[in-house]
Motif scaffolding. Structure first.
Motif, short mmCIF file in Angstrom:
data_model
loop_
_atom_site.label_atom_id
_atom_site.label_comp_id
_atom_site.label_asym_id
_atom_site.label_seq_id
_atom_site.Cartn_x
_atom_site.Cartn_y
_atom_site.Cartn_z
N ASN A 249 0.83 -1.20 0.00
CA ASN A 249 0.00 0.00 0.00
C ASN A 249 0.87 1.25 0.00
OD1 ASN A 249 -2.31 -1.56 0.08
ND2 ASN A 249 -3.21 -0.45 1.80
N ILE A 250 0.32 2.31 -0.56
CA ILE A 250 1.02 3.60 -0.57
C ILE A 250 0.30 4.56 0.36
CG2 ILE A 250 1.81 5.53 -1.98
CD1 ILE A 250 3.12 2.80 -2.58
N ARG A 251 1.02 5.06 1.34
CA ARG A 251 0.46 6.00 2.30
C ARG A 251 0.24 7.35 1.63
NH1 ARG A 251 4.53 5.87 5.26
NH2 ARG A 251 4.00 3.93 6.33
N GLY A 252 -0.85 8.02 1.98
CA GLY A 252 -1.08 9.33 1.36
C GLY A 252 -2.39 9.94 1.80
N HIS A 253 -3.01 10.69 0.89
CA HIS A 253 -4.24 11.40 1.21
C HIS A 253 -5.12 11.39 -0.03
CE1 HIS A 253 -1.73 14.27 -0.87
NE2 HIS A 253 -0.91 14.33 0.16
N ARG A 254 -6.10 12.25 -0.07
CA ARG A 254 -7.06 12.26 -1.18
C ARG A 254 -6.39 12.45 -2.54
NH1 ARG A 254 -12.58 10.95 0.07
NH2 ARG A 254 -12.96 11.57 2.23
N GLY A 262 -6.73 4.90 -6.91
CA GLY A 262 -7.13 3.96 -5.87
C GLY A 262 -6.23 2.75 -5.76
N LEU A 263 -5.24 2.65 -6.64
CA LEU A 263 -4.32 1.51 -6.59
C LEU A 263 -3.39 1.57 -5.39
CD1 LEU A 263 -3.39 1.30 -10.38
CD2 LEU A 263 -5.05 -0.08 -9.13
N ASN A 264 -3.37 2.72 -4.71
CA ASN A 264 -2.55 2.84 -3.50
C ASN A 264 -3.10 1.97 -2.37
OD1 ASN A 264 -4.51 4.94 -4.08
ND2 ASN A 264 -4.11 5.72 -2.03
N TYR A 265 -4.35 1.53 -2.49
CA TYR A 265 -4.93 0.57 -1.54
C TYR A 265 -4.86 -0.82 -2.16
CZ TYR A 265 -6.76 4.90 0.42
OH TYR A 265 -6.88 6.17 0.95
N GLN A 266 -3.67 -1.23 -2.51
CA GLN A 266 -3.49 -2.45 -3.28
C GLN A 266 -3.89 -3.70 -2.49
OE1 GLN A 266 -2.66 -4.26 -6.93
NE2 GLN A 266 -2.88 -2.11 -6.33
N ILE A 267 -3.62 -3.71 -1.20
CA ILE A 267 -3.97 -4.87 -0.38
C ILE A 267 -5.48 -5.06 -0.35
CG2 ILE A 267 -3.93 -5.82 1.96
CD1 ILE A 267 -1.24 -4.36 2.37
N GLU A 268 -6.20 -3.98 -0.05
CA GLU A 268 -7.66 -4.07 -0.01
C GLU A 268 -8.22 -4.41 -1.38
OE1 GLU A 268 -6.14 -2.34 3.44
OE2 GLU A 268 -5.84 -1.59 1.39
N HIS A 269 -7.63 -3.83 -2.42
CA HIS A 269 -8.11 -4.11 -3.78
C HIS A 269 -7.93 -5.58 -4.14
CE1 HIS A 269 -8.88 -3.91 -8.01
NE2 HIS A 269 -7.61 -4.16 -8.32
N ARG A 277 -13.98 1.85 -5.86
CA ARG A 277 -12.77 2.59 -5.50
C ARG A 277 -12.92 3.46 -4.26
NH1 ARG A 277 -10.00 6.70 -9.74
NH2 ARG A 277 -10.79 5.10 -11.18
N PRO A 278 -13.99 4.26 -4.11
CA PRO A 278 -14.07 5.13 -2.93
C PRO A 278 -14.23 4.38 -1.61
CG PRO A 278 -16.12 5.21 -4.16
CD PRO A 278 -15.13 4.47 -5.02
N GLN A 284 -9.59 -0.10 4.64
CA GLN A 284 -8.21 -0.27 5.09
C GLN A 284 -8.11 -0.54 6.59
OE1 GLN A 284 -5.57 3.17 4.82
NE2 GLN A 284 -3.91 1.82 4.16
N LYS A 285 -8.85 0.20 7.39
CA LYS A 285 -8.78 0.03 8.84
C LYS A 285 -9.19 -1.38 9.25
CE LYS A 285 -10.42 2.02 13.20
NZ LYS A 285 -11.28 3.08 13.83
N LEU A 286 -10.24 -1.91 8.63
CA LEU A 286 -10.72 -3.25 8.95
C LEU A 286 -9.69 -4.31 8.56
CD1 LEU A 286 -14.43 -2.94 7.74
CD2 LEU A 286 -13.62 -3.01 10.11
N VAL A 287 -9.11 -4.15 7.37
CA VAL A 287 -8.14 -5.13 6.88
C VAL A 287 -6.86 -5.08 7.71
CG1 VAL A 287 -6.67 -5.79 4.93
CG2 VAL A 287 -9.05 -5.13 4.53
N ARG A 288 -6.40 -3.87 8.01
CA ARG A 288 -5.16 -3.74 8.78
C ARG A 288 -5.30 -4.36 10.18
NH1 ARG A 288 -4.54 1.75 9.12
NH2 ARG A 288 -3.06 2.03 7.42
N SER A 289 -6.43 -4.10 10.83
CA SER A 289 -6.62 -4.65 12.17
C SER A 289 -6.78 -6.17 12.12
CB SER A 289 -7.84 -4.01 12.83
OG SER A 289 -9.02 -4.29 12.10
N PHE A 290 -7.43 -6.68 11.09
CA PHE A 290 -7.58 -8.14 10.93
C PHE A 290 -6.21 -8.79 10.76
CE2 PHE A 290 -8.14 -12.03 8.53
CZ PHE A 290 -9.21 -12.64 9.15
N CYS A 291 -5.38 -8.20 9.90
CA CYS A 291 -4.03 -8.75 9.68
C CYS A 291 -3.21 -8.71 10.96
CB CYS A 291 -3.33 -7.97 8.57
SG CYS A 291 -4.01 -8.27 6.92
#
Length: 327
Positions: A249-254, A262-269, A277-278, A284-291
């Protein structure tokens, strides 16, 4: 994800997104026509390179059925955006991209790490000789310049796939449709360039436009998996780890979300490829905490650091071909 509503279609978002993108693309070509025979058209070429890539992102979303509930509507949007508007074969890309999603960074299964201009594994590098060996030795230095040719490579690969006499009657019919759309794009594109510009300006415009398009496209996809773990052809790994461990994933903002489509959320994608995409940033928060709960490495970094990781990997892959002292 379902309980959070993150898998629901977002027709409002995509109506605005597709509409705004088409208006900006039309504005670019309108400016091209109004400016006429001028070297200022190179600015137009740069703008259209950005819009071609943004149009490609919409084709990507359509290919994953993120936009509409109907497969037919998604395919229509995909063919219009990919074949007609930017000249890339939608059918060829879908086939290749689906294989990538099924087995990311898996040797002999992921077409995105197949041996080609770039060597992605040391085994690929070791068997090279001549010019290909030289290329692998220096590929970290040549990576970004080579991306200037990525747009042309995508055009050529798509046309080659359409010329192959394979598939059933339905696939051949789809190929004919794509061939018609691609022909319309190429004819309109070249006619616009050579009717409005001088021959020299037309050629320079084409090189700048297609070069920057390839560079932007390549820079958007390169951070996603390159330099992440690669599985051997005999490795067996479950779906969750296969998708998470090979993705970055690529950290960033809007703005990062917009620039990278939206490819910066590659794990979720990769875990939820049909998620609009939106919704990815909320997932991300759900996936990160699950991992984290299950001890699965979740890799996220900044954009420039991701490029550094990619280049370090490419440099290491070419190591066996460099003199022993350097390696």
């Amino acid at each position: 994800m379902k309980q959070s509503g993150l898998l629901r279609r977002r027709p409002g978002y995509y109506s605005v997104k597709v509409g705004a993108n088409l208006l900006l693309l039309a504005a670019g070509w309108t400016a091209f026509a109004l400016i006429g025979q001028s070297w200022w058209q190179l600015v137009t070429a740069a703008f259209l390179a950005v819009m071609f890539t943004q149009t490609g992102f919409i084709g990507h979303d359509a290919g994953h059925h993120q936009i509409a509930a109907s497969k037919r509507v998604n395919n229509l949007l995909g063919r219009v955006h990919a074949d007609l508007l930017i000249g890339l074969s939608y059918g060829w890309w879908i086939s290749k991209h689906n294989r990538h999603h099924s087995h990311p960074n898996h040797v002999d299964r992921d077409p995105d790490i197949a041996d080609g201009a770039i060597a992605f594994t040391e085994d690929q590098a070791r068997v090279r000789s001549g010019a290909y060996a030289w290329l692998a030795r220096h590929q970290a230095w040549l990576f970004f310049p080579m991306l200037l040719l990525e747009g042309l490579a995508l055009h050529v690969a798509g046309v080659q796939a359409l010329l192959e006499r394979t598939g059933n009657a339905n696939s051949r019919k789809a190929k004919l449709t794509e061939a018609g759309l691609l022909t319309a794009h190429v004819a309109g594109y070249l006619a616009a360039l050579f009717l409005v510009l001088s021959p020299l300006q037309a050629v320079v415009f084409l090189l700048v436009h297609q070069g920057l398009f390839g560079l932007y496209m390549g820079c958007s996809f390169a951070p996603n998996h390159k330099g992440m773990p690669i599985f051997g052809k005999d490795d067996r790994i479950d779906f969750l780890r296969r998708q998470v461990l090979t993705s970055r994933n690529i950290r960033g903002h809007r703005f990062t979300d917009f620039a990278l489509g939206g490819l910066n959320y590659q794990i979720e994608h990769h875990l939820f490829p049909s998620m609009p995409r939106p919704s990815l940033r909320h997932a991300q928060k759900l996936v990160r905490s699950f991992c984290a709960r299950h001890g699965i490495a979740y890799h996220e970094t900044g954009l420039f650091d991701s490029y550094a990781q990619v280049l370090r990997h490419l440099h290491a892959v070419g190591g066996p071909l460099r003199p022993e002292l350097e390696y």
